[in-house]
Motif scaffolding. Structure first.
Motif, PDB file in Angstrom:
ATOM      1  N   VAL A  43      -0.623 -11.763   8.105  1.00  0.00           N
ATOM      2  CA  VAL A  43      -0.231 -12.727   9.131  1.00  0.00           C
ATOM      3  C   VAL A  43      -1.205 -13.893   9.032  1.00  0.00           C
ATOM      4  CG1 VAL A  43       0.045 -13.178  11.591  1.00  0.00           C
ATOM      5  CG2 VAL A  43       0.700 -10.960  10.652  1.00  0.00           C
ATOM      6  N   TYR A  44      -0.669 -15.096   8.947  1.00  0.00           N
ATOM      7  CA  TYR A  44      -1.482 -16.313   8.831  1.00  0.00           C
ATOM      8  C   TYR A  44      -1.396 -17.122  10.117  1.00  0.00           C
ATOM      9  CZ  TYR A  44      -1.243 -15.404   3.791  1.00  0.00           C
ATOM     10  OH  TYR A  44      -1.326 -14.831   2.543  1.00  0.00           O
ATOM     11  N   ALA A  45      -2.537 -17.585  10.603  1.00  0.00           N
ATOM     12  CA  ALA A  45      -2.590 -18.552  11.695  1.00  0.00           C
ATOM     13  C   ALA A  45      -2.645 -19.939  11.069  1.00  0.00           C
ATOM     14  CB  ALA A  45      -3.831 -18.304  12.550  1.00  0.00           C
ATOM     15  N   LEU A  46      -1.715 -20.815  11.466  1.00  0.00           N
ATOM     16  CA  LEU A  46      -1.574 -22.108  10.810  1.00  0.00           C
ATOM     17  C   LEU A  46      -1.931 -23.265  11.750  1.00  0.00           C
ATOM     18  CD1 LEU A  46       1.825 -21.498   8.968  1.00  0.00           C
ATOM     19  CD2 LEU A  46      -0.497 -20.989   8.178  1.00  0.00           C
ATOM     20  N   SER A  47      -2.368 -24.344  11.145  1.00  0.00           N
ATOM     21  CA  SER A  47      -2.784 -25.534  11.909  1.00  0.00           C
ATOM     22  C   SER A  47      -1.620 -26.464  12.216  1.00  0.00           C
ATOM     23  CB  SER A  47      -3.842 -26.307  11.115  1.00  0.00           C
ATOM     24  OG  SER A  47      -3.316 -26.736   9.860  1.00  0.00           O
ATOM     25  N   THR A  48      -0.419 -26.121  11.777  1.00  0.00           N
ATOM     26  CA  THR A  48       0.753 -26.955  12.028  1.00  0.00           C
ATOM     27  C   THR A  48       1.919 -26.089  12.480  1.00  0.00           C
ATOM     28  OG1 THR A  48       2.332 -28.519  11.033  1.00  0.00           O
ATOM     29  CG2 THR A  48       1.455 -26.813   9.598  1.00  0.00           C
ATOM     30  N   ALA A  49       2.811 -26.665  13.251  1.00  0.00           N
ATOM     31  CA  ALA A  49       4.010 -25.959  13.689  1.00  0.00           C
ATOM     32  C   ALA A  49       5.183 -26.210  12.762  1.00  0.00           C
ATOM     33  CB  ALA A  49       4.372 -26.375  15.113  1.00  0.00           C
ATOM     34  N   ASP A  50       5.004 -27.080  11.771  1.00  0.00           N
ATOM     35  CA  ASP A  50       6.112 -27.439  10.884  1.00  0.00           C
ATOM     36  C   ASP A  50       5.618 -27.614   9.451  1.00  0.00           C
ATOM     37  OD1 ASP A  50       8.452 -28.228   9.729  1.00  0.00           O
ATOM     38  OD2 ASP A  50       8.519 -30.199  10.690  1.00  0.00           O
ATOM     39  N   LEU A  51       5.897 -26.615   8.619  1.00  0.00           N
ATOM     40  CA  LEU A  51       5.551 -26.718   7.199  1.00  0.00           C
ATOM     41  C   LEU A  51       6.651 -27.409   6.395  1.00  0.00           C
ATOM     42  CD1 LEU A  51       3.981 -23.214   6.408  1.00  0.00           C
ATOM     43  CD2 LEU A  51       2.807 -25.392   6.707  1.00  0.00           C
ATOM     44  N   ARG A  52       7.723 -27.785   7.071  1.00  0.00           N
ATOM     45  CA  ARG A  52       8.866 -28.436   6.420  1.00  0.00           C
ATOM     46  C   ARG A  52       9.443 -27.567   5.296  1.00  0.00           C
ATOM     47  NH1 ARG A  52       7.102 -34.868   6.398  1.00  0.00           N
ATOM     48  NH2 ARG A  52       6.627 -34.953   8.625  1.00  0.00           N
ATOM     49  N   LEU A  53       9.552 -26.291   5.605  1.00  0.00           N
ATOM     50  CA  LEU A  53      10.163 -25.343   4.674  1.00  0.00           C
ATOM     51  C   LEU A  53      11.554 -24.980   5.177  1.00  0.00           C
ATOM     52  CD1 LEU A  53       7.118 -22.981   4.098  1.00  0.00           C
ATOM     53  CD2 LEU A  53       8.260 -24.315   2.301  1.00  0.00           C
ATOM     54  N   GLY A  54      12.504 -24.918   4.273  1.00  0.00           N
ATOM     55  CA  GLY A  54      13.861 -24.566   4.653  1.00  0.00           C
ATOM     56  C   GLY A  54      14.164 -23.112   4.380  1.00  0.00           C
ATOM     57  N   GLN A  55      15.109 -22.562   5.126  1.00  0.00           N
ATOM     58  CA  GLN A  55      15.565 -21.200   4.914  1.00  0.00           C
ATOM     59  C   GLN A  55      16.000 -21.022   3.459  1.00  0.00           C
ATOM     60  OE1 GLN A  55      15.646 -18.720   7.155  1.00  0.00           O
ATOM     61  NE2 GLN A  55      16.804 -17.195   6.005  1.00  0.00           N
ATOM     62  N   GLY A  56      15.544 -19.932   2.842  1.00  0.00           N
ATOM     63  CA  GLY A  56      15.984 -19.602   1.489  1.00  0.00           C
ATOM     64  C   GLY A  56      15.228 -20.287   0.371  1.00  0.00           C
ATOM     65  N   ARG A  57      14.205 -21.058   0.681  1.00  0.00           N
ATOM     66  CA  ARG A  57      13.376 -21.626  -0.388  1.00  0.00           C
ATOM     67  C   ARG A  57      12.584 -20.492  -1.031  1.00  0.00           C
ATOM     68  NH1 ARG A  57      15.088 -26.116  -2.148  1.00  0.00           N
ATOM     69  NH2 ARG A  57      13.019 -26.869  -2.732  1.00  0.00           N
ATOM     70  N   PRO A  58      12.130 -20.643  -2.271  1.00  0.00           N
ATOM     71  CA  PRO A  58      11.423 -19.546  -2.949  1.00  0.00           C
ATOM     72  C   PRO A  58      10.164 -19.110  -2.205  1.00  0.00           C
ATOM     73  CG  PRO A  58      12.048 -21.272  -4.506  1.00  0.00           C
ATOM     74  CD  PRO A  58      12.318 -21.823  -3.138  1.00  0.00           C
ATOM     75  N   ALA A  59       9.899 -17.816  -2.247  1.00  0.00           N
ATOM     76  CA  ALA A  59       8.718 -17.278  -1.568  1.00  0.00           C
ATOM     77  C   ALA A  59       7.431 -17.893  -2.106  1.00  0.00           C
ATOM     78  CB  ALA A  59       8.674 -15.761  -1.721  1.00  0.00           C
ATOM     79  N   LEU A  60       7.402 -18.201  -3.388  1.00  0.00           N
ATOM     80  CA  LEU A  60       6.204 -18.817  -3.974  1.00  0.00           C
ATOM     81  C   LEU A  60       5.941 -20.183  -3.345  1.00  0.00           C
ATOM     82  CD1 LEU A  60       4.122 -18.028  -6.110  1.00  0.00           C
ATOM     83  CD2 LEU A  60       5.449 -19.330  -7.783  1.00  0.00           C
ATOM     84  N   MET A  61       6.985 -20.915  -2.991  1.00  0.00           N
ATOM     85  CA  MET A  61       6.828 -22.202  -2.313  1.00  0.00           C
ATOM     86  C   MET A  61       6.286 -21.985  -0.900  1.00  0.00           C
ATOM     87  SD  MET A  61       9.697 -25.127  -1.500  1.00  0.00           S
ATOM     88  CE  MET A  61       9.910 -25.538  -3.241  1.00  0.00           C
ATOM     89  N   PHE A  62       6.802 -20.975  -0.207  1.00  0.00           N
ATOM     90  CA  PHE A  62       6.268 -20.631   1.112  1.00  0.00           C
ATOM     91  C   PHE A  62       4.780 -20.336   1.009  1.00  0.00           C
ATOM     92  CE2 PHE A  62      10.458 -20.621   2.670  1.00  0.00           C
ATOM     93  CZ  PHE A  62      10.529 -20.234   3.995  1.00  0.00           C
ATOM     94  N   ASP A  63       4.409 -19.532   0.030  1.00  0.00           N
ATOM     95  CA  ASP A  63       3.008 -19.154  -0.137  1.00  0.00           C
ATOM     96  C   ASP A  63       2.125 -20.384  -0.331  1.00  0.00           C
ATOM     97  OD1 ASP A  63       0.849 -17.179  -0.636  1.00  0.00           O
ATOM     98  OD2 ASP A  63       0.925 -17.984  -2.674  1.00  0.00           O
ATOM     99  N   HIS A  64       2.588 -21.324  -1.135  1.00  0.00           N
ATOM    100  CA  HIS A  64       1.806 -22.542  -1.384  1.00  0.00           C
ATOM    101  C   HIS A  64       1.634 -23.355  -0.101  1.00  0.00           C
ATOM    102  CE1 HIS A  64       1.343 -26.843  -2.370  1.00  0.00           C
ATOM    103  NE2 HIS A  64       0.497 -26.380  -3.266  1.00  0.00           N
TER     104      HIS A  64
END
Length: 200
Positions: free
Chosen positions: A161-182
């Motif tokens: 579980v990651y605590a993040l400094s932003t509420a919006d990473l601008r990631l869309g549903q179904g984008r690759p998990a590797l992109m989420f990780d980055h």
């Protein structure tokens, strides 16, 4: 009985201080001991589905091909997130899979007000109701895909579980998990993790 404290001074070696001044001095001395004296608890993760170092139950195992599990994402609870947390993200990764490892789950956009996920939050629609988005995992499925290693030595599964400094990473549903990780890595304030095992 009223509390008293003593200070050493050249004018009066044992001059008594008023209780308010004494309390302020005590706080100052406590703060002087360093950041750990007044620190909050450590960011931590617990689960009713997973137990650190334990074996994954059938309910969380993948449910396709020769893996016959419930494919329910695990129940998770976290606490003491870092100050300034704006949202949370969750990943489940198998570092023992051949090549670069295997992404089983990646979620972003969990509101900062949330401190737990129920079991099966992925396929039940719970995450969508929160406004969270899920990556496409390495099974080529959006959302959670449970452990399903080849027969042989058990694999480790790292749930974070990651605590993040932003509420919006601008990631869309179904984008690759590797992109989420980055993208998660660019905004991480802190993380809490647990490692479990599963083999066939």
């Amino acid at each position: 009985m009223r509390s008293r404290c003593l200070v050493v001074s050249f004018a009066s070696p044992h001059r008594r201080l008023p209780s308010f001044t004494c309390a302020m001095l005590s706080l100052a001395l406590l703060a002087a001991q360093g950041p750990h004296a007044l620190a909050e608890g450590a960011f931590a993760l617990t689960s009713a589905s997973f137990h650190a170092g334990g074996t994954v139950d059938a309910a969380q195992v993948f449910d396709q091909d020769d893996c016959k599990g419930g494919n329910h994402s695990p129940q998770l609870t976290w606490h003491d997130a870092p100050t300034g947390t704006r949202s949370f993200a969750v990943t489940l990764f198998d570092p023992d899979a051949p090549g670069r490892g295997w992404w089983h789950w990646a979620v972003a956009g969990i509101p900062a007000s949330v401190d737990r996920l129920p079991e099966n939050a992925s396929s039940s629609g719970y995450l969508k109701k929160l406004g969270a988005v899920e990556a496409r995992n390495d099974f080529d499925i959006d959302g959670y895909g449970g452990p399903c290693p080849p027969p042989g030595k058990p694999h480790r599964y790292v749930i974070t579980v990651y605590a993040l400094s932003t509420a919006d990473l601008r990631l869309g549903q179904g984008r690759p998990a590797l992109m989420f990780d980055h993208e998660i890595g660019t905004a991480t304030l802190g993380s809490a993790r647990m490692v479990v095992n599963y083999g066939r």
